[in-house]
Scaffold this motif. Structure first.
Motif, PDB file in Angstrom:
ATOM      1  N   ASP A 158       0.810  -1.206   0.000  1.00  0.00           N
ATOM      2  CA  ASP A 158       0.000   0.000   0.000  1.00  0.00           C
ATOM      3  C   ASP A 158       0.846   1.261   0.000  1.00  0.00           C
ATOM      4  O   ASP A 158       0.531   2.229  -0.668  1.00  0.00           O
ATOM      5  N   GLU A 159       1.925   1.251   0.738  1.00  0.00           N
ATOM      6  CA  GLU A 159       2.696   2.473   0.946  1.00  0.00           C
ATOM      7  C   GLU A 159       3.921   2.572   0.051  1.00  0.00           C
ATOM      8  O   GLU A 159       4.411   3.653  -0.215  1.00  0.00           O
ATOM      9  N   LYS A 160       4.474   1.452  -0.364  1.00  0.00           N
ATOM     10  CA  LYS A 160       5.735   1.421  -1.107  1.00  0.00           C
ATOM     11  C   LYS A 160       6.836   2.151  -0.343  1.00  0.00           C
ATOM     12  O   LYS A 160       7.687   2.785  -0.915  1.00  0.00           O
ATOM     13  N   GLN A 161       6.760   2.075   0.979  1.00  0.00           N
ATOM     14  CA  GLN A 161       7.773   2.645   1.859  1.00  0.00           C
ATOM     15  C   GLN A 161       8.358   1.503   2.685  1.00  0.00           C
ATOM     16  O   GLN A 161       7.645   0.570   3.037  1.00  0.00           O
ATOM     17  N   PRO A 162       9.640   1.545   2.990  1.00  0.00           N
ATOM     18  CA  PRO A 162      10.213   0.500   3.831  1.00  0.00           C
ATOM     19  C   PRO A 162       9.541   0.494   5.199  1.00  0.00           C
ATOM     20  O   PRO A 162       9.237   1.539   5.748  1.00  0.00           O
ATOM     21  N   ARG A 163       9.298  -0.703   5.708  1.00  0.00           N
ATOM     22  CA  ARG A 163       8.766  -0.803   7.065  1.00  0.00           C
ATOM     23  C   ARG A 163       9.883  -0.537   8.044  1.00  0.00           C
ATOM     24  O   ARG A 163      11.000  -1.014   7.873  1.00  0.00           O
ATOM     25  N   ARG A 164       9.578   0.185   9.053  1.00  0.00           N
ATOM     26  CA  ARG A 164      10.550   0.539  10.072  1.00  0.00           C
ATOM     27  C   ARG A 164      10.685  -0.611  11.058  1.00  0.00           C
ATOM     28  O   ARG A 164       9.712  -1.285  11.380  1.00  0.00           O
ATOM     29  N   LEU A 165      11.889  -0.816  11.544  1.00  0.00           N
ATOM     30  CA  LEU A 165      12.105  -1.819  12.577  1.00  0.00           C
ATOM     31  C   LEU A 165      11.427  -1.362  13.862  1.00  0.00           C
ATOM     32  O   LEU A 165      11.429  -0.180  14.182  1.00  0.00           O
ATOM     33  N   THR A 166      10.866  -2.293  14.609  1.00  0.00           N
ATOM     34  CA  THR A 166      10.327  -1.959  15.921  1.00  0.00           C
ATOM     35  C   THR A 166      11.495  -1.759  16.886  1.00  0.00           C
ATOM     36  O   THR A 166      12.640  -2.117  16.577  1.00  0.00           O
ATOM     37  N   SER A 167      11.203  -1.246  18.054  1.00  0.00           N
ATOM     38  CA  SER A 167      12.247  -1.080  19.079  1.00  0.00           C
ATOM     39  C   SER A 167      12.901  -2.412  19.398  1.00  0.00           C
ATOM     40  O   SER A 167      14.126  -2.504  19.527  1.00  0.00           O
ATOM     41  N   GLU A 168      12.085  -3.449  19.517  1.00  0.00           N
ATOM     42  CA  GLU A 168      12.605  -4.773  19.851  1.00  0.00           C
ATOM     43  C   GLU A 168      13.493  -5.309  18.730  1.00  0.00           C
ATOM     44  O   GLU A 168      14.547  -5.891  18.987  1.00  0.00           O
ATOM     45  N   GLN A 169      13.071  -5.128  17.480  1.00  0.00           N
ATOM     46  CA  GLN A 169      13.877  -5.593  16.353  1.00  0.00           C
ATOM     47  C   GLN A 169      15.195  -4.832  16.263  1.00  0.00           C
ATOM     48  O   GLN A 169      16.245  -5.429  16.018  1.00  0.00           O
ATOM     49  N   LEU A 170      15.138  -3.532  16.459  1.00  0.00           N
ATOM     50  CA  LEU A 170      16.364  -2.727  16.407  1.00  0.00           C
ATOM     51  C   LEU A 170      17.311  -3.147  17.525  1.00  0.00           C
ATOM     52  O   LEU A 170      18.511  -3.332  17.304  1.00  0.00           O
ATOM     53  N   THR A 171      16.779  -3.346  18.719  1.00  0.00           N
ATOM     54  CA  THR A 171      17.599  -3.800  19.850  1.00  0.00           C
ATOM     55  C   THR A 171      18.244  -5.137  19.534  1.00  0.00           C
ATOM     56  O   THR A 171      19.442  -5.341  19.767  1.00  0.00           O
ATOM     57  N   HIS A 172      17.454  -6.060  18.995  1.00  0.00           N
ATOM     58  CA  HIS A 172      17.975  -7.382  18.643  1.00  0.00           C
ATOM     59  C   HIS A 172      19.109  -7.272  17.621  1.00  0.00           C
ATOM     60  O   HIS A 172      20.159  -7.910  17.775  1.00  0.00           O
ATOM     61  N   GLU A 173      18.908  -6.475  16.595  1.00  0.00           N
ATOM     62  CA  GLU A 173      19.925  -6.324  15.558  1.00  0.00           C
ATOM     63  C   GLU A 173      21.194  -5.678  16.116  1.00  0.00           C
ATOM     64  O   GLU A 173      22.303  -6.089  15.771  1.00  0.00           O
ATOM     65  N   LEU A 174      21.047  -4.686  16.989  1.00  0.00           N
ATOM     66  CA  LEU A 174      22.219  -4.012  17.549  1.00  0.00           C
ATOM     67  C   LEU A 174      23.044  -4.944  18.435  1.00  0.00           C
ATOM     68  O   LEU A 174      24.258  -4.791  18.542  1.00  0.00           O
ATOM     69  N   ARG A 175      22.380  -5.914  19.061  1.00  0.00           N
ATOM     70  CA  ARG A 175      23.106  -6.872  19.908  1.00  0.00           C
ATOM     71  C   ARG A 175      24.045  -7.755  19.095  1.00  0.00           C
ATOM     72  O   ARG A 175      24.948  -8.379  19.659  1.00  0.00           O
ATOM     73  N   GLN A 176      23.834  -7.836  17.794  1.00  0.00           N
ATOM     74  CA  GLN A 176      24.672  -8.670  16.934  1.00  0.00           C
ATOM     75  C   GLN A 176      26.061  -8.055  16.713  1.00  0.00           C
ATOM     76  O   GLN A 176      26.974  -8.741  16.276  1.00  0.00           O
TER      77      GLN A 176
END
Length: 151
Positions: A25-43
């Motif tokens: 619908d939007e053709k915009q990237p979905r933003r990571l949630t806080s939890e997803q961003l936290t998880h990715e940063l832990r890597q």
């Protein structure tokens, strides 16, 4: 968004076709949630690359910081790197190590800079941000901005 999807998004070159992370619908990237961003940063437990900041050529930052800047907020969080490079950087003249904590709630943020031992050196308030809610911590030492896991 799963980790696999996040990895696919990050490794897909721009212009390489359709991006599975785009909402139809939007053709915009979905933003990571806080939890997803936290998880990715832990890597991030180290950095293979250092990047030079555009406004403060003395400041470098790591792969983890680059990921945060690209994925924090709706349009990225490079503004936060700019703030640290221009406003917080000068505090390194008196302190060899700084911890920068950004607490985001209800699209407002409080920034606290301390010496790593809890002694507050500077505070500021940001009246609006689209950065994900949570507490985001960074270390600034020498000439490098890095995530705590990269220290």
């Amino acid at each position: 968004m799963t980790t696999e999807l996040t990895t696919a998004i990050l490794s897909t070159p721009q212009g390489a076709g359709s991006n599975p992370a785009l909402d139809d619908d939007e053709k915009q990237p979905r933003r990571l949630t806080s939890e997803q961003l936290t998880h990715e940063l832990r890597q991030y437990t180290g950095s293979e690359n250092w990047y030079r900041h555009g406004l403060n050529r003395k400041m470098h930052y790591t792969d983890g910081i680059k990921f945060f800047a690209e994925n924090g907020g709706e349009q990225g969080a490079y503004w936060l790197l700019d703030l640290i490079a221009t406003d917080t950087w000068q505090l390194l003249k008196k302190e060899a190590f700084l911890m920068v904590s950004i607490t985001v709630k209800d699209n407002k943020a409080d920034c606290v800079v301390d010496d790593g031992n809890g002694r507050v050196i500077k505070t500021s308030h940001i009246t609006y941000t689209d950065l994900q809610a949570g507490i985001w911590k960074f270390y600034l030492t020498g000439d490098i901005l890095l995530l705590p896991g990269e220290y």
